[in-house]
Design a protein around this motif. Structure first.
Motif, PDB file in Angstrom:
ATOM      1  N   MET A 192       0.806  -1.203   0.000  1.00  0.00           N
ATOM      2  CA  MET A 192       0.000   0.000   0.000  1.00  0.00           C
ATOM      3  C   MET A 192       0.853   1.272   0.000  1.00  0.00           C
ATOM      4  SD  MET A 192      -3.051   0.971  -0.129  1.00  0.00           S
ATOM      5  CE  MET A 192      -4.246   2.132   0.365  1.00  0.00           C
ATOM      6  N   PRO A 193       1.917   1.359   0.817  1.00  0.00           N
ATOM      7  CA  PRO A 193       2.729   2.580   0.796  1.00  0.00           C
ATOM      8  C   PRO A 193       3.408   2.804  -0.557  1.00  0.00           C
ATOM      9  CG  PRO A 193       3.246   1.279   2.752  1.00  0.00           C
ATOM     10  CD  PRO A 193       2.341   0.462   1.890  1.00  0.00           C
ATOM     11  N   ILE A 194       3.745   1.727  -1.249  1.00  0.00           N
ATOM     12  CA  ILE A 194       4.384   1.870  -2.565  1.00  0.00           C
ATOM     13  C   ILE A 194       3.399   2.489  -3.552  1.00  0.00           C
ATOM     14  CG2 ILE A 194       5.367   0.596  -4.503  1.00  0.00           C
ATOM     15  CD1 ILE A 194       6.546  -1.335  -2.461  1.00  0.00           C
ATOM     16  N   LEU A 195       2.149   2.092  -3.462  1.00  0.00           N
ATOM     17  CA  LEU A 195       1.122   2.653  -4.341  1.00  0.00           C
ATOM     18  C   LEU A 195       0.955   4.152  -4.090  1.00  0.00           C
ATOM     19  CD1 LEU A 195      -1.062   2.141  -6.461  1.00  0.00           C
ATOM     20  CD2 LEU A 195      -2.640   1.670  -4.587  1.00  0.00           C
ATOM     21  N   LEU A 196       0.981   4.558  -2.840  1.00  0.00           N
ATOM     22  CA  LEU A 196       0.850   5.981  -2.518  1.00  0.00           C
ATOM     23  C   LEU A 196       2.054   6.782  -3.012  1.00  0.00           C
ATOM     24  CD1 LEU A 196      -0.658   5.802   1.065  1.00  0.00           C
ATOM     25  CD2 LEU A 196      -1.812   6.439  -1.046  1.00  0.00           C
ATOM     26  N   ILE A 197       3.230   6.218  -2.915  1.00  0.00           N
ATOM     27  CA  ILE A 197       4.432   6.892  -3.415  1.00  0.00           C
ATOM     28  C   ILE A 197       4.375   7.030  -4.928  1.00  0.00           C
ATOM     29  CG2 ILE A 197       6.935   6.656  -3.672  1.00  0.00           C
ATOM     30  CD1 ILE A 197       6.941   5.434  -0.841  1.00  0.00           C
ATOM     31  N   LEU A 198       3.942   5.981  -5.618  1.00  0.00           N
ATOM     32  CA  LEU A 198       3.794   6.056  -7.077  1.00  0.00           C
ATOM     33  C   LEU A 198       2.742   7.097  -7.466  1.00  0.00           C
ATOM     34  CD1 LEU A 198       3.981   2.307  -8.108  1.00  0.00           C
ATOM     35  CD2 LEU A 198       5.674   4.094  -8.526  1.00  0.00           C
ATOM     36  N   LEU A 199       1.664   7.147  -6.719  1.00  0.00           N
ATOM     37  CA  LEU A 199       0.631   8.146  -6.981  1.00  0.00           C
ATOM     38  C   LEU A 199       1.171   9.554  -6.770  1.00  0.00           C
ATOM     39  CD1 LEU A 199      -2.340   8.669  -7.663  1.00  0.00           C
ATOM     40  CD2 LEU A 199      -2.824   8.533  -5.219  1.00  0.00           C
ATOM     41  N   LEU A 200       1.951   9.765  -5.735  1.00  0.00           N
ATOM     42  CA  LEU A 200       2.562  11.067  -5.475  1.00  0.00           C
ATOM     43  C   LEU A 200       3.489  11.475  -6.620  1.00  0.00           C
ATOM     44  CD1 LEU A 200       3.215  13.474  -3.596  1.00  0.00           C
ATOM     45  CD2 LEU A 200       5.070  12.064  -2.680  1.00  0.00           C
ATOM     46  N   PHE A 201       4.324  10.559  -7.071  1.00  0.00           N
ATOM     47  CA  PHE A 201       5.215  10.865  -8.188  1.00  0.00           C
ATOM     48  C   PHE A 201       4.432  11.149  -9.470  1.00  0.00           C
ATOM     49  CE2 PHE A 201       8.727   8.557  -5.881  1.00  0.00           C
ATOM     50  CZ  PHE A 201       9.464   9.704  -5.643  1.00  0.00           C
ATOM     51  N   GLY A 202       3.342  10.447  -9.677  1.00  0.00           N
ATOM     52  CA  GLY A 202       2.508  10.700 -10.845  1.00  0.00           C
ATOM     53  C   GLY A 202       1.893  12.086 -10.814  1.00  0.00           C
ATOM     54  N   VAL A 203       1.403  12.495  -9.662  1.00  0.00           N
ATOM     55  CA  VAL A 203       0.815  13.828  -9.526  1.00  0.00           C
ATOM     56  C   VAL A 203       1.874  14.896  -9.721  1.00  0.00           C
ATOM     57  CG1 VAL A 203      -0.236  15.412  -7.865  1.00  0.00           C
ATOM     58  CG2 VAL A 203      -1.114  13.090  -8.093  1.00  0.00           C
ATOM     59  N   LEU A 204       3.046  14.712  -9.120  1.00  0.00           N
ATOM     60  CA  LEU A 204       4.121  15.690  -9.288  1.00  0.00           C
ATOM     61  C   LEU A 204       4.593  15.772 -10.734  1.00  0.00           C
ATOM     62  CD1 LEU A 204       6.210  15.062  -6.057  1.00  0.00           C
ATOM     63  CD2 LEU A 204       4.651  16.960  -6.549  1.00  0.00           C
ATOM     64  N   ALA A 205       4.664  14.646 -11.428  1.00  0.00           N
ATOM     65  CA  ALA A 205       5.050  14.646 -12.840  1.00  0.00           C
ATOM     66  C   ALA A 205       4.010  15.379 -13.685  1.00  0.00           C
ATOM     67  CB  ALA A 205       5.226  13.219 -13.341  1.00  0.00           C
ATOM     68  N   TYR A 206       2.730  15.174 -13.384  1.00  0.00           N
ATOM     69  CA  TYR A 206       1.661  15.876 -14.114  1.00  0.00           C
ATOM     70  C   TYR A 206       1.756  17.384 -13.889  1.00  0.00           C
ATOM     71  CZ  TYR A 206      -2.905  17.715 -15.256  1.00  0.00           C
ATOM     72  OH  TYR A 206      -3.918  18.489 -15.768  1.00  0.00           O
ATOM     73  N   LEU A 207       1.953  17.806 -12.649  1.00  0.00           N
ATOM     74  CA  LEU A 207       2.055  19.232 -12.355  1.00  0.00           C
ATOM     75  C   LEU A 207       3.259  19.863 -13.038  1.00  0.00           C
ATOM     76  CD1 LEU A 207       1.066  19.268  -8.592  1.00  0.00           C
ATOM     77  CD2 LEU A 207      -0.314  20.013 -10.534  1.00  0.00           C
ATOM     78  N   TYR A 208       4.377  19.142 -13.075  1.00  0.00           N
ATOM     79  CA  TYR A 208       5.562  19.641 -13.762  1.00  0.00           C
ATOM     80  C   TYR A 208       5.304  19.768 -15.264  1.00  0.00           C
ATOM     81  CZ  TYR A 208      10.322  19.917 -15.531  1.00  0.00           C
ATOM     82  OH  TYR A 208      11.449  20.312 -16.184  1.00  0.00           O
ATOM     83  N   TRP A 209       4.657  18.775 -15.851  1.00  0.00           N
ATOM     84  CA  TRP A 209       4.342  18.804 -17.278  1.00  0.00           C
ATOM     85  C   TRP A 209       3.409  19.966 -17.605  1.00  0.00           C
ATOM     86  CZ3 TRP A 209      -0.547  17.731 -19.494  1.00  0.00           C
ATOM     87  CH2 TRP A 209      -0.538  17.690 -20.884  1.00  0.00           C
ATOM     88  N   ARG A 210       2.380  20.196 -16.775  1.00  0.00           N
ATOM     89  CA  ARG A 210       1.466  21.312 -17.004  1.00  0.00           C
ATOM     90  C   ARG A 210       2.181  22.654 -16.911  1.00  0.00           C
ATOM     91  NH1 ARG A 210      -3.108  21.911 -19.477  1.00  0.00           N
ATOM     92  NH2 ARG A 210      -3.957  23.401 -18.036  1.00  0.00           N
ATOM     93  N   HIS A 211       3.117  22.768 -15.992  1.00  0.00           N
ATOM     94  CA  HIS A 211       3.873  24.010 -15.820  1.00  0.00           C
ATOM     95  C   HIS A 211       4.739  24.300 -17.043  1.00  0.00           C
ATOM     96  CE1 HIS A 211       6.151  27.161 -13.862  1.00  0.00           C
ATOM     97  NE2 HIS A 211       7.258  26.536 -14.182  1.00  0.00           N
ATOM     98  N   LYS A 212       5.287  23.273 -17.642  1.00  0.00           N
ATOM     99  CA  LYS A 212       6.173  23.449 -18.794  1.00  0.00           C
ATOM    100  C   LYS A 212       5.427  23.678 -20.102  1.00  0.00           C
ATOM    101  CE  LYS A 212      10.169  23.252 -16.987  1.00  0.00           C
ATOM    102  NZ  LYS A 212      11.040  24.413 -17.045  1.00  0.00           N
ATOM    103  N   THR A 213       4.175  23.262 -20.203  1.00  0.00           N
ATOM    104  CA  THR A 213       3.468  23.360 -21.484  1.00  0.00           C
ATOM    105  C   THR A 213       2.544  24.559 -21.596  1.00  0.00           C
ATOM    106  OG1 THR A 213       1.708  21.914 -20.689  1.00  0.00           O
ATOM    107  CG2 THR A 213       3.546  20.875 -21.880  1.00  0.00           C
ATOM    108  N   THR A 214       2.389  25.355 -20.568  1.00  0.00           N
ATOM    109  CA  THR A 214       1.504  26.508 -20.639  1.00  0.00           C
ATOM    110  C   THR A 214       2.083  27.663 -19.833  1.00  0.00           C
ATOM    111  OG1 THR A 214      -0.740  27.315 -20.329  1.00  0.00           O
ATOM    112  CG2 THR A 214       0.074  25.784 -18.686  1.00  0.00           C
ATOM    113  N   THR A 215       1.740  28.878 -20.236  1.00  0.00           N
ATOM    114  CA  THR A 215       2.166  30.060 -19.482  1.00  0.00           C
ATOM    115  C   THR A 215       0.968  30.779 -18.889  1.00  0.00           C
ATOM    116  OG1 THR A 215       2.082  31.491 -21.422  1.00  0.00           O
ATOM    117  CG2 THR A 215       4.188  30.406 -20.948  1.00  0.00           C
TER     118      THR A 215
END
Length: 62
Positions: free
Chosen positions: A1-24
């Motif tokens: 279960m903790p591994i799933l939460l860590i993967l989910l956290l990394f997924g959310v952070l990757a999405y936020l980083y991608w959104r920041h880079k593709t729009t102003t």
């Protein structure tokens, strides 16, 4: 279960980083379609011609 939460956290952070880079856009940017292919920002009054919704903020940075 903790591994799933860590993967989910990394997924959310990757999405936020991608959104920041593709729009102003900021919270203030509110593009409204005024006519076919014409867009106007409700916040600063900038105008743009495009068939799709703008992803670039045209307001000058200070």
């Amino acid at each position: 279960m903790p591994i799933l939460l860590i993967l989910l956290l990394f997924g959310v952070l990757a999405y936020l980083y991608w959104r920041h880079k593709t729009t102003t856009l900021t919270r203030e940017c509110r593009w409204r379609r005024t006519a076919a292919g014409q867009w106007r920002c409700a916040f600063c009054g900038a105008e743009m011609t495009s068939e799709t919704s703008p992803v670039v903020c045209l307001r000058r940075r200070e």
